[in-house]
Every structure is written in C-alpha cells, then in structure tokens.
Design an enzyme around this catalytic site. Structure first.
Site, PDB file in Angstrom:
ATOM      1  CB  SER A 259      -0.945  -0.014   1.205  1.00  0.00           C
ATOM      2  OG  SER A 259      -0.208  -0.216   2.395  1.00  0.00           O
TER       3      SER A 259
ATOM      4  N   GLY B 251      11.159  14.561   0.216  1.00  0.00           N
ATOM      5  CA  GLY B 251      11.475  15.613  -0.757  1.00  0.00           C
ATOM      6  C   GLY B 251      10.411  15.860  -1.801  1.00  0.00           C
TER       7      GLY B 251
ATOM      8  CD  GLU C 226      15.088  16.359  -4.300  1.00  0.00           C
ATOM      9  OE1 GLU C 226      15.334  15.272  -4.838  1.00  0.00           O
ATOM     10  OE2 GLU C 226      14.241  16.508  -3.419  1.00  0.00           O
TER      11      GLU C 226
ATOM     12  CG  HIS D 250      19.917  10.051   2.738  1.00  0.00           C
ATOM     13  ND1 HIS D 250      20.408  10.985   3.616  1.00  0.00           N
ATOM     14  CD2 HIS D 250      19.169  10.724   1.842  1.00  0.00           C
ATOM     15  CE1 HIS D 250      19.958  12.178   3.263  1.00  0.00           C
ATOM     16  NE2 HIS D 250      19.208  12.051   2.189  1.00  0.00           N
TER      17      HIS D 250
ATOM     18  NE  ARG E 191      20.765  11.649  -1.797  1.00  0.00           N
ATOM     19  CZ  ARG E 191      19.536  11.189  -1.923  1.00  0.00           C
ATOM     20  NH1 ARG E 191      19.335   9.942  -2.276  1.00  0.00           N
ATOM     21  NH2 ARG E 191      18.499  11.954  -1.701  1.00  0.00           N
TER      22      ARG E 191
ATOM     23  CG  HIS F  26      17.487   6.621   1.163  1.00  0.00           C
ATOM     24  ND1 HIS F  26      16.523   6.999   2.066  1.00  0.00           N
ATOM     25  CD2 HIS F  26      17.343   7.449   0.100  1.00  0.00           C
ATOM     26  CE1 HIS F  26      15.834   8.013   1.565  1.00  0.00           C
ATOM     27  NE2 HIS F  26      16.296   8.294   0.365  1.00  0.00           N
TER      28      HIS F  26
ATOM     29  CD  GLU G 182      12.795   1.146  -2.496  1.00  0.00           C
ATOM     30  OE1 GLU G 182      12.048   2.079  -2.126  1.00  0.00           O
ATOM     31  OE2 GLU G 182      13.782   0.775  -1.850  1.00  0.00           O
TER      32      GLU G 182
ATOM     33  NE  ARG H   4      16.544   7.077  -5.083  1.00  0.00           N
ATOM     34  CZ  ARG H   4      15.887   7.781  -4.162  1.00  0.00           C
ATOM     35  NH1 ARG H   4      14.582   7.951  -4.260  1.00  0.00           N
ATOM     36  NH2 ARG H   4      16.519   8.286  -3.115  1.00  0.00           N
TER      37      ARG H   4
HETATM   38  C1  FAD Z   1      12.792   8.468   4.472  1.00  0.00           C
HETATM   39  C2  FAD Z   1      12.648   8.307   2.981  1.00  0.00           C
HETATM   40  C3  FAD Z   1      12.519   9.440   2.180  1.00  0.00           C
HETATM   41  C4  FAD Z   1      12.362   9.294   0.789  1.00  0.00           C
HETATM   42  N1  FAD Z   1      12.177  10.414   0.016  1.00  0.00           N
HETATM   43  C5  FAD Z   1      11.930  10.279  -1.314  1.00  0.00           C
HETATM   44  C6  FAD Z   1      11.614  11.411  -2.128  1.00  0.00           C
HETATM   45  O1  FAD Z   1      11.568  12.533  -1.656  1.00  0.00           O
HETATM   46  N2  FAD Z   1      11.376  11.193  -3.463  1.00  0.00           N
HETATM   47  C7  FAD Z   1      11.426   9.945  -4.038  1.00  0.00           C
HETATM   48  O2  FAD Z   1      11.189   9.814  -5.236  1.00  0.00           O
HETATM   49  N3  FAD Z   1      11.708   8.867  -3.266  1.00  0.00           N
HETATM   50  C8  FAD Z   1      11.947   8.990  -1.937  1.00  0.00           C
HETATM   51  N4  FAD Z   1      12.228   7.879  -1.188  1.00  0.00           N
HETATM   52  C9  FAD Z   1      12.096   6.555  -1.823  1.00  0.00           C
HETATM   53  C10 FAD Z   1      10.608   6.270  -2.057  1.00  0.00           C
HETATM   54  O3  FAD Z   1       9.897   6.719  -0.933  1.00  0.00           O
HETATM   55  C11 FAD Z   1      10.314   4.780  -2.272  1.00  0.00           C
HETATM   56  O4  FAD Z   1      11.151   4.270  -3.260  1.00  0.00           O
HETATM   57  C12 FAD Z   1       8.854   4.585  -2.676  1.00  0.00           C
HETATM   58  O5  FAD Z   1       7.997   5.238  -1.763  1.00  0.00           O
HETATM   59  C13 FAD Z   1       8.519   3.106  -2.766  1.00  0.00           C
HETATM   60  O6  FAD Z   1       7.144   2.992  -2.957  1.00  0.00           O
HETATM   61  P1  FAD Z   1       6.490   1.539  -3.143  1.00  0.00           P
HETATM   62  O7  FAD Z   1       5.038   1.762  -3.331  1.00  0.00           O
HETATM   63  O8  FAD Z   1       7.225   0.815  -4.195  1.00  0.00           O
HETATM   64  O9  FAD Z   1       6.798   0.762  -1.785  1.00  0.00           O
HETATM   65  P2  FAD Z   1       6.622   1.187  -0.250  1.00  0.00           P
HETATM   66  O10 FAD Z   1       6.086   2.548  -0.103  1.00  0.00           O
HETATM   67  O11 FAD Z   1       7.895   0.878   0.435  1.00  0.00           O
HETATM   68  O12 FAD Z   1       5.479   0.199   0.246  1.00  0.00           O
HETATM   69  C14 FAD Z   1       5.690  -1.171   0.379  1.00  0.00           C
HETATM   70  C15 FAD Z   1       4.405  -1.808   0.862  1.00  0.00           C
HETATM   71  O13 FAD Z   1       4.482  -3.224   0.793  1.00  0.00           O
HETATM   72  C16 FAD Z   1       3.909  -3.799   1.961  1.00  0.00           C
HETATM   73  N5  FAD Z   1       4.497  -5.149   2.115  1.00  0.00           N
HETATM   74  C17 FAD Z   1       5.811  -5.487   2.230  1.00  0.00           C
HETATM   75  N6  FAD Z   1       5.948  -6.824   2.313  1.00  0.00           N
HETATM   76  C18 FAD Z   1       4.693  -7.349   2.240  1.00  0.00           C
HETATM   77  C19 FAD Z   1       4.170  -8.680   2.293  1.00  0.00           C
HETATM   78  N7  FAD Z   1       4.953  -9.765   2.425  1.00  0.00           N
HETATM   79  N8  FAD Z   1       2.817  -8.850   2.205  1.00  0.00           N
HETATM   80  C20 FAD Z   1       1.995  -7.775   2.092  1.00  0.00           C
HETATM   81  N9  FAD Z   1       2.445  -6.500   2.043  1.00  0.00           N
HETATM   82  C21 FAD Z   1       3.778  -6.293   2.114  1.00  0.00           C
HETATM   83  C22 FAD Z   1       4.219  -2.797   3.052  1.00  0.00           C
HETATM   84  O14 FAD Z   1       3.319  -2.911   4.132  1.00  0.00           O
HETATM   85  C23 FAD Z   1       4.053  -1.467   2.299  1.00  0.00           C
HETATM   86  O15 FAD Z   1       2.703  -1.066   2.319  1.00  0.00           O
HETATM   87  C24 FAD Z   1      12.385   7.993   0.203  1.00  0.00           C
HETATM   88  C25 FAD Z   1      12.538   6.868   1.011  1.00  0.00           C
HETATM   89  C26 FAD Z   1      12.667   7.004   2.397  1.00  0.00           C
HETATM   90  C27 FAD Z   1      12.823   5.783   3.242  1.00  0.00           C
END
Ligand code: FAD
Length: 479
Positions: free
Chosen positions: A7, A42, A102, A212, A257, A314, A338, A349
């Site tokens: 999610s 960000g 950035e 990071h 970085r 990160h 991701e 990245r």
């Molecule tokens: C502190 C921080 C700041 C960041 N800032 C930026 C930014 O400014 N700009 C940018 O582009 N990127 C940024 N990034 C990177 C970016 O946030 C992530 O790459 C991106 O949000 C990933 O989104 P996602 O939907 O792929 O996964 P996520 O948002 O990581 O979500 C993964 C989901 O999978 C679920 N999950 C995991 N395993 C299971 C399982 N076995 N069964 C069911 N559910 C599961 C989790 O509960 C979660 O809901 C940042 C990262 C961090 C940590």
C-alpha cells in the site's frame, strides 16, 4: 480479481487507476502505513517547466545511473511523468506551487507538498481507495502460487490460500530495512522479491543499494535529514567540532551523496561520531517545520544541540525484473515500484525518481493488463541460476537483528571480497526466510561485480570496469 500486494505509492495508485478503469481490485498489505512512501519527504521529479524536457530529465537519469540504465525505460518514465502527475491531480491531489532543485538534476523539476510529499500522497491515495470502495486489508503474503509459469494465487499469513487471483501486482517495496542503519520502515525486508524469486521470476541489479549520508536516530526514531538542510547551511562535524568532510572532498557538505556517505562512514570507522550542526540556519522552525517537530519530540534544540547522524541504507535499485508494463517473467504477475527493477535507476537512482516510477507504473497499469504477455529480456546481462534450499522443516535461527548488523558491516558502503564472501558463507538461498534469501542474493551479486560503479563501492576494485557494463540476473535453478 486483481490483487495488489502493498500500500505504498505504487500499489495504491495502481489500485485506484484499475478501479476507475472498471476492474475489481483488492489491496493486501502487511501494514497499511508501512513502507517508504508514508515517510518519503522531498518530492517527485517530473519535467514540466518551460526550460525542461523529458529528454533532459532522461539525460540526468542516465548520467547518474552510471552505464546501467535501461534507456527505453528511462525514456518511457520521463515521458510519462507529466501524464502520471496530471492523473493524480485529476483525482484531486494538489501539489504546492513551484519546483525544487535537487542533487543530480540539471533543472528545477521536483514537485512537492509540504516537507512530507510522500506522506501527503500516501494519505490522499489511501482515502481515494477507500472512497472508491477498494478493500485495503492488512495481511502478509507468504507465498505465490505459480503453475506453468502463470500466477494462480497466493498464500497469506492470516487468510491462507487465495485462489481467485486473475492477476497479482507486487508493490511490496525494497529491502533497505535489512541494514542496521536505515531510513525506511521495518516492513521493507524484500519479501516481495523473495516471493517472486522462489516462484520463478527473474531478479536483477541486487547489488545496487543507495545509502543516504545523513539520517538521524533519536530515541530509536529514525529521520532523514534532507539535503536541503545542507544546502541551507547545516554543517557536518565530529565530536571535536571538526568539519571533517573537507578532508574527503573540496565541496565538503555539498559533495555528492555517495562520497558523503563514504566519508562519514570512514570517520565512524576511525572511532569518531558524526553530528549535524544546524545552528547557523536562520528561521529554522519556519523553513523546516517537519524537522523541527522531530527535534522537539526528542527535546533537541537546533539553536543549541548537535544532532547525531549516520549514513543509512535508503533505497534499492534492483529487484524483480520487469518490462515497461510492469510484467515480470511470470504470466500475470506484475511488479511495480521499489520491489521491481525496470532499469530506470541503473547503478544509482537520481533523487526523486522513485516516487515517479511508482506512480507512472501504477497509473498506467490499466493500459497493459489486457495486452498479450511480453515478459522480459535478459540480453543485457549474465544469468545466474540458484538452487533454493528447502529449510521449511528447520529454518535458520539467525535473528533479523543480526542479519541487519552483518549486512551493514559487510554489504554496506565499503565492500570487499573478504566481507562479501563471509556473508555468502553464512547466508544461503533459503526457502523459508526471505531476509536471508534476499541478503544472500545481494551479497552474491556484490561479490560477483568486481568493480566500483554507481552506489556499489569495492575497495578491492575501486575503479569502474567497462567489461562490467552489464546486469547480473538471478533465477531459480530448476533441475
Ligand atoms: C525516508 C525516505 C525518504 C524518501 N524520500 C523520497 C523522495 O523525496 N522522493 C522519491 O522519489 N523517493 C523517496 N524515497 C524513496 C521512495 O519513498 C520509495 O522508493 C517509494 O515510496 C517506494 O514505494 P512503493 O510503493 O514501491 O513501496 P513502499 O512505499 O515501500 O510500500 C511497500 C508496501 O508493501 C507492503 N508489504 C511489504 N511486504 C509485504 C508482504 N509480504 N505482504 C503484504 N504486504 C507487504 C508494506 O506494508 C508497504 O505497504 C524515500 C525513502 C525514504 C525511506
């Protein structure tokens, strides 16, 4: 039914887009506000200003990706960025006016909302999903059911076998939490990659992990001290007040970085501690309200106190190999965000490209789900076949905390064969432990890649080697 696992921005944007397009969807997620998206700060990079273009954004992405970006994917994502943002806005999301600049970007192109862009987008998409009547269920997916290279269903910890899945979309995020120091949340230990790999999907680029340089940890709460702080005059010092970064790079706090992460790590190896000194930033509370609230929560005063920091894992560039539609090598199994490796990031990245990737792949999924399967190509790399060891009856007793420590020390910012080899002899391709399986594959890939490139730094092979301008793929060995 299309099941979306996860999610974050990728999963929720896919769920909303599919539902609006008329599909039946359900989101299953280990923890609704887990993952990186709710804490991402960000912003989101997209070429929309009049002096910018998707081509320039693509050039920046490819330069930072250090020879390993998939150019087709880079062009696709940078071109589709505007459409993805417009779609999000058409659903009701409002960005703030203006664009941020950035590191690594040659133009202002980072769209944002407050200091918590990821959190704002997450809350908006979650509300939208609920408003549209999409079930968002907390449960953990523990296995994928695949027959004849086609997904048939999956298993969850709470509900057992789910077998009405026509399609499954993995959006489970990365594995940065497999490191002792990390900026992400405990949900992100690479389970989606392990599930896909065991089911037969191909993984790639597992060695590339972005660190990071400046992550704070106060009373156990980790917090990303954004680059903008350094841009506004924050200094990095050791316990003696020395600005040691100038010993490593003439730009000091404003060096790239990777160099900053290595410098701070080296200083820590010498027995020093690193701190951020915020005392010279005027109007701190107004300029950085979210950082200010974090410091207040932990009784720190930016006008007086030094804030302990460390580099931290990160973001992971690699994952389940996909094409630009998000198709994996298994029929009807998609991976987006991701957890996937679309080739957008290559060996490193570009900042703010990952929220963009999640959104583009999520929003565009409805265009692809009815198309004939294309799958992926592995022509640009070498394939390693790995035999998974069935340890279900006697799983390893290695605790996660120990794995995180081992990874930080041996698969972290500075690598060499000796340390990586230590890991590949402790870890193994485990069937029952995703944390061990993913750590094994990442360490193995890092050991195989005998060069330094992007965010992969080997002190025993400090230079880039043109013969390594290729990808390392993993697939399960089927005898
Ligand atoms: C502190 C921080 C700041 C960041 N800032 C930026 C930014 O400014 N700009 C940018 O582009 N990127 C940024 N990034 C990177 C970016 O946030 C992530 O790459 C991106 O949000 C990933 O989104 P996602 O939907 O792929 O996964 P996520 O948002 O990581 O979500 C993964 C989901 O999978 C679920 N999950 C995991 N395993 C299971 C399982 N076995 N069964 C069911 N559910 C599961 C989790 O509960 C979660 O809901 C940042 C990262 C961090 C940590």
């Amino acid at each position: 039914m299309i099941y979306i696992i996860g999610s974050g921005i990728a999963g929720l944007s896919a769920a909303v887009a599919l539902k609006i397009a008329g599909y039946k969807v359900t989101v299953i997620t280990k923890k609704i506000d887990g993952g990186s998206t709710p804490i991402a700060k960000g912003g989101i990079a997209v070429a929309i200003s009049s002096d910018d273009s998707p081509e320039i954004h693509a050039e920046d992405t490819i330069r930072v990706g250090d020879g390993l970006c998939d150019v087709k994917t880079v062009r696709y994502v940078t071109q589709e960025g505007r459409h993805a943002i417009e779609t999000l806005e058409s659903w009701g999301f409002e960005f703030e006016k203006g664009l941020r600049l950035e590191g690594g970007h040659s133009k202002r192109r980072v769209m944002f909302k407050t200091d918590e862009t990821g959190g704002e987008i997450f809350r908006f998409l979650l509300n939208k999903a609920k408003y549209l009547g999409i079930p968002v269920i907390e449960d953990k997916v523990t296995d994928l059911i695949v027959k004849d290279n086609t997904i048939r269903g999956f298993v969850t910890a709470g509900r057992g076998i789910i077998n009405d899945a026509e399609k499954v979309v993995l959006a489970t995020g990365g594995y940065a939490y497999l490191f002792e120091y990390t900026s992400t949340q405990p949900t992100n230990i690479g389970e989606g990659m392990a599930l896909a790999f065991k089911a037969g999907a191909i993984l790639s680029d597992m060695e590339f992990i972005q660190f990071h340089p400046t992550v704070a940890k106060l009373d156990g709460e980790t917090f990303l001290m954004t680059e903008t702080l350094r841009g506004e005059g924050a200094k990095v010092v050791n316990e003696n007040g020395e600005r040691f970064l100038f010993n490593y790079h003439p730009k000091g706090e404003l060096a790239p970085r990777d160099i900053l992460s290595r410098a701070i790590y080296m200083e820590m190896l010498k027995g020093h501690n690193a701190f951020m000194d915020l005392r010279d930033i005027d109007n701190f509370d107004q300029k950085f309200p979210v950082v200010s609230a974090y410091l207040k929560r932990h009784n720190k005063d930016p006008k007086k106190d030094l804030i302990p920091i460390s580099p931290a894992a990160h973001f992971v560039d690699g994952g389940v190999r996909v094409n630009i539609r998000g198709e994996t090598s298994i029929n009807n199994l998609y991976a987006i965000g991701e957890v996937s490796d679309s080739g957008l990031h290559g060996a490193n990245r570009l900042a703010s490209n990952s929220l963009l990737e999640g959104l583009v792949f999520g929003v565009n999924l409805p265009y692809y789900v009815e198309l004939e399967w294309e799958g992926i190509s592995t022509n640009d790399g070498i394939i390693n076949s790995i035999r998974v060891i069935d340890d279900s009856s006697s799983p390893s007793s290695l605790p996660l905390e120990q794995i995180r420590k081992l990874n930080w020390e041996n698969l972290g910012i500075i690598r060499n064969h000796e340390r990586l080899n230590k890991l590949t002899s402790i870890y193994y391709p485990s069937r029952s432990r995703p944390d061990i399986l993913v750590s094994y594959l990442a360490a193995l890939a890092a050991d195989i890649r005998t060069e330094s490139r992007g965010n992969h730094y080997r002190e025993d092979f400090p230079n880039k080697d043109p013969k390594w301008e290729k990808r390392i793929y993993f697939r399960v060995f089927n005898s």
